[in-house]
Scaffold this active site. Structure first.
Site, mmCIF file in Angstrom:
data_model
loop_
_atom_site.group_PDB
_atom_site.id
_atom_site.type_symbol
_atom_site.label_atom_id
_atom_site.label_comp_id
_atom_site.label_asym_id
_atom_site.label_seq_id
_atom_site.Cartn_x
_atom_site.Cartn_y
_atom_site.Cartn_z
ATOM 1 N N TRP A 92 37.101 33.784 30.019
ATOM 2 C CA TRP A 92 37.694 35.140 30.095
ATOM 3 C C TRP A 92 39.172 35.064 29.765
ATOM 4 C CZ3 TRP A 92 37.355 40.260 32.309
ATOM 5 C CH2 TRP A 92 36.043 40.734 32.440
ATOM 6 N N TYR B 112 34.964 33.071 38.306
ATOM 7 C CA TYR B 112 34.008 33.015 39.415
ATOM 8 C C TYR B 112 33.106 31.780 39.310
ATOM 9 C CZ TYR B 112 30.278 34.389 42.613
ATOM 10 O OH TYR B 112 29.343 34.403 43.635
ATOM 11 N N LEU C 21 42.922 35.509 35.860
ATOM 12 C CA LEU C 21 42.456 36.769 36.437
ATOM 13 C C LEU C 21 43.520 37.828 36.194
ATOM 14 C CD1 LEU C 21 41.027 35.316 39.734
ATOM 15 C CD2 LEU C 21 39.702 36.693 38.136
ATOM 16 N N ILE C 22 43.132 38.935 35.585
ATOM 17 C CA ILE C 22 44.090 40.026 35.349
ATOM 18 C C ILE C 22 43.572 41.264 36.059
ATOM 19 C CG2 ILE C 22 45.217 41.495 33.617
ATOM 20 C CD1 ILE C 22 44.920 39.179 31.616
ATOM 21 N N HIS D 132 37.703 44.195 42.129
ATOM 22 C CA HIS D 132 36.982 43.005 41.642
ATOM 23 C C HIS D 132 37.914 41.796 41.630
ATOM 24 C CE1 HIS D 132 34.408 41.273 38.151
ATOM 25 N NE2 HIS D 132 33.896 40.955 39.319
ATOM 26 N N ARG E 212 53.200 33.363 31.575
ATOM 27 C CA ARG E 212 52.890 32.112 32.274
ATOM 28 C C ARG E 212 52.113 31.116 31.410
ATOM 29 N NH1 ARG E 212 54.311 35.980 34.985
ATOM 30 N NH2 ARG E 212 55.293 35.859 37.044
#
Ligand code: INI
Length: 161
Positions: free
Chosen positions: A27, A62, A86-87, A93, A132
């Protein structure tokens, strides 16, 4: 002088002989690719051999904990770097995944008694993630994959037995 950050290492650690796995999500691939590239480049700078680096991908963050647990249980690695991005979206979620993945990775490293480097970016905006990963040319921010690789070599040398 900047306050935040890991600071200078207490000594230079030689990665030659270390077996390192990178388990990364797919992702947000553009950011993941930059982080993984930064980590691999730093591992090699620190002496980790190309054939001693294994890169394993999973669909999303996940899925990382199970892959890390299986990777460590194989006894083929001294240290694992877990990389995910993760955004935050419009739902909660993000929070559920971020919390469960973070807690799981800590539990796995203590259970398996092997270092797991935490490379999960939990970002509120895409720009935070780009920065980042060192991809925001405007700010020339630092690629955190480099830091994670340095931490992996130190922890692998100190506690990877
Ligand atoms: O790695 C990520 N996985 C994400 N979701 C997928 C999740 O990790 C699992 O792959 C999926 O739920 C299937 O189990 C993300 N979002 O949903 O936003 C995200 O930002 N990053």
């Amino acid at each position: 002088m900047a306050i935040k950050g890991v600071g200078a290492p207490d000594q230079v650690y030689d990665g030659n002989g270390l077996r390192v796995a990178i388990v990364h999500a797919r992702w947000n691939a553009k950011i993941i690719d930059a982080l993984v590239t930064g980590a691999v480049g730093r591992l090699k700078e620190l002496g980790v051999l190309d054939e001693s680096i294994e890169i394993i991908s999973v669909p999303g963050s996940y899925e990382i904990p199970l892959a890390v647990q299986k990777t460590l249980a194989s006894q083929r690695f001294d240290v694992v770097i877990a990389i995910g991005v993760l955004i935050k979206g419009s739902t909660v979620h993000f929070e559920y995944i971020a919390e469960s993945v973070t807690r799981s990775l800590m539990q796995i490293q203590l259970k398996e008694n092997k270092p797991v480097i935490y490379g999960i970016l939990t970002c509120l905006t895409e720009l935070q993630a780009l920065e980042r990963a060192g991809l925001d040319e405007a700010k020339a921010m630092h690629n955190h994959g480099i830091d994670w690789a340095s931490a992996a070599v130190e922890m692998g040398c100190k506690f990877g037995d």
